[in-house]
Motif scaffolding. Structure first.
Motif, PDB file in Angstrom:
ATOM      1  N   LEU A 129       0.824  -1.212   0.000  1.00 51.68           N
ATOM      2  CA  LEU A 129       0.000   0.000   0.000  1.00 51.68           C
ATOM      3  C   LEU A 129       0.857   1.261   0.000  1.00 51.68           C
ATOM      4  CD1 LEU A 129      -2.805  -0.992   2.545  1.00 51.68           C
ATOM      5  CD2 LEU A 129      -3.008  -0.786   0.066  1.00 51.68           C
ATOM      6  N   HIS A 130       1.931   1.233   0.764  1.00 51.69           N
ATOM      7  CA  HIS A 130       2.811   2.412   0.823  1.00 51.69           C
ATOM      8  C   HIS A 130       3.529   2.649  -0.509  1.00 51.69           C
ATOM      9  CE1 HIS A 130       5.685   5.353   2.219  1.00 51.69           C
ATOM     10  NE2 HIS A 130       6.679   4.567   1.847  1.00 51.69           N
ATOM     11  N   ASN A 131       3.977   1.586  -1.144  1.00 55.81           N
ATOM     12  CA  ASN A 131       4.805   1.713  -2.352  1.00 55.81           C
ATOM     13  C   ASN A 131       4.009   1.803  -3.651  1.00 55.81           C
ATOM     14  OD1 ASN A 131       7.288   1.586  -0.924  1.00 55.81           O
ATOM     15  ND2 ASN A 131       7.123  -0.642  -0.799  1.00 55.81           N
ATOM     16  N   ASN A 179      -1.576  -2.013 -13.972  1.00 55.12           N
ATOM     17  CA  ASN A 179      -0.254  -2.556 -14.301  1.00 55.12           C
ATOM     18  C   ASN A 179       0.394  -3.090 -13.029  1.00 55.12           C
ATOM     19  OD1 ASN A 179       1.067  -0.317 -12.922  1.00 55.12           O
ATOM     20  ND2 ASN A 179       0.578   0.930 -14.713  1.00 55.12           N
ATOM     21  N   GLU A 180       1.667  -3.483 -13.152  1.00 57.32           N
ATOM     22  CA  GLU A 180       2.360  -4.109 -12.014  1.00 57.32           C
ATOM     23  C   GLU A 180       2.647  -3.135 -10.874  1.00 57.32           C
ATOM     24  OE1 GLU A 180       5.301  -2.692 -15.069  1.00 57.32           O
ATOM     25  OE2 GLU A 180       3.454  -3.883 -15.062  1.00 57.32           O
ATOM     26  N   ASN A 181       2.446  -1.833 -11.094  1.00 54.29           N
ATOM     27  CA  ASN A 181       2.673  -0.841 -10.041  1.00 54.29           C
ATOM     28  C   ASN A 181       1.400  -0.479  -9.278  1.00 54.29           C
ATOM     29  OD1 ASN A 181       5.484  -0.497 -10.667  1.00 54.29           O
ATOM     30  ND2 ASN A 181       4.847   0.665 -12.477  1.00 54.29           N
ATOM     31  N   ALA A 182       0.316  -1.157  -9.616  1.00 57.11           N
ATOM     32  CA  ALA A 182      -0.971  -0.886  -8.980  1.00 57.11           C
ATOM     33  C   ALA A 182      -1.283  -1.942  -7.922  1.00 57.11           C
ATOM     34  CB  ALA A 182      -2.078  -0.856 -10.022  1.00 57.11           C
ATOM     35  N   THR A 257       0.968   3.672   7.403  1.00 61.09           N
ATOM     36  CA  THR A 257       1.603   4.926   7.837  1.00 61.09           C
ATOM     37  C   THR A 257       2.888   4.666   8.615  1.00 61.09           C
ATOM     38  OG1 THR A 257       0.308   5.021   9.898  1.00 61.09           O
ATOM     39  CG2 THR A 257      -0.640   6.075   7.948  1.00 61.09           C
ATOM     40  N   ALA A 258       3.002   3.484   9.227  1.00 65.87           N
ATOM     41  CA  ALA A 258       4.219   3.146   9.979  1.00 65.87           C
ATOM     42  C   ALA A 258       5.412   2.921   9.056  1.00 65.87           C
ATOM     43  CB  ALA A 258       3.979   1.904  10.827  1.00 65.87           C
ATOM     44  N   GLN A 259       5.160   2.745   7.749  1.00 67.19           N
ATOM     45  CA  GLN A 259       6.257   2.546   6.802  1.00 67.19           C
ATOM     46  C   GLN A 259       7.098   3.811   6.627  1.00 67.19           C
ATOM     47  OE1 GLN A 259       6.916  -0.494   5.479  1.00 67.19           O
ATOM     48  NE2 GLN A 259       5.190  -1.226   6.708  1.00 67.19           N
TER      49      GLN A 259
END
Length: 282
Positions: A129-131, A179-182, A257-259
């Motif tokens: 989720l962060h990335n 795509n692979e970034n989703a 959010t902790a990321q």
């Protein structure tokens, strides 16, 4: 015991072909209850014998008994989430401190759900989720409530969060951008809306990572998910499971959010500034 629990308890001893058949029983109970073993086998590209053997492996006396069981199961499914919700609460209504007992049941489901979570799966989901460049969220009917809450909350914290709607044009347009970034966050509970499962399948084929929130380790959407999380339920009522669902996705957002705490604190600060300008004249 429902068909999901039966398949789960016998799944380890099924052959590869029988596992395909068992999954079909779970995904298409209406078809199975109205068609012969030979017709089911033809749909799956397996023999009639494989279908019948699968029934025996699931502890049924044969295909006919499985069909009878599924028909009874389908009658139960016709009861709405609201009906299940009211049935579960009825025995408590006349008891003292009704509200306390009802909320204690909710707390039990939240606790059971937390015990089902694997640390490795949770960590992976929060990092995804962060990335992610873009996050898609899908959930129809009763699943729309947690999907909308998650959409609102994530939008406060990061850019490129999109809610999938039921309109055909919206579904089609969204699939062209995958795509692979989703990352796709999909809510899928009993009745398992076909649009959600189909969108997850397309997303998977396009390389997107899929986080499924569902009610069983064997629900149809788990075939396409990168990670899935099971929400504990006492009955087939998504309404009754809502406290546990909201608690879990709230925890999932906190994990995200902790990321990178500094980044999300800055996002909240910017949001508060903008909101203040709209609410108060300077």
């Amino acid at each position: 015991m429902g068909i999901q629990e039966i398949i789960k308890s016998h799944y380890y001893k099924l052959s590869k072909g029988q596992r395909r058949v068992a999954t079909f029983f779970l995904e298409k109970p209406e078809y199975v209850s109205m068609h012969t073993a030979a017709e089911v086998g033809k749909c799956l590209g397996v023999s009639e014998t494989t279908v019948i053997r699968c029934c025996y492996s699931l502890s049924f006396d044969g295909y006919n008994q499985l069909q009878k069981f599924l028909k009874e199961h389908l009658i139960g499914l016709n009861k709405s989430s609201l009906g299940e919700f009211l049935s579960a609460k009825q025995p408590l209504i006349n008891r003292a401190r009704f509200y306390e007992q009802t909320m204690s049941q909710d707390a039990e489901l939240i606790n059971e759900t937390s015990k089902n979570i694997l640390q490795s799966s949770f960590s992976k989901a929060t990092k995804l989720l962060h990335n992610a460049e873009v996050i898609y969220i899908i959930g129809f009917r009763s699943s729309f409530i947690p999907a909308q809450w998650l959409y609102f909350t994530l939008n406060l914290l990061r850019p490129n969060v999109k809610m999938i709607h039921t309109e055909i044009n919206d579904l089609f347009r969204s699939t062209t951008d995958l795509n692979e970034n989703a990352v796709l966050l999909a809510f899928s509970f009993h009745r398992y809306w076909e649009e959600t499962i189909n969108f997850a399948e397309i997303s998977s084929k396009k390389g997107a990572r899929i986080i499924a929130i569902t009610d069983s380790d064997f629900s149809p959407i788990t075939r396409f998910s990168t990670i899935h999380f099971k929400i504990s339920q006492k009955s087939q009522s998504t309404i009754d499971a809502m406290p546990a669902i909201i608690s879990f996705i709230n925890t999932l957002v906190a994990g995200m959010t902790a990321q990178f705490p500094e980044y999300y604190e800055e996002q909240i600060r910017k949001y508060d500034e903008i909101e203040g300008k709209f609410l108060f004249k300077q």
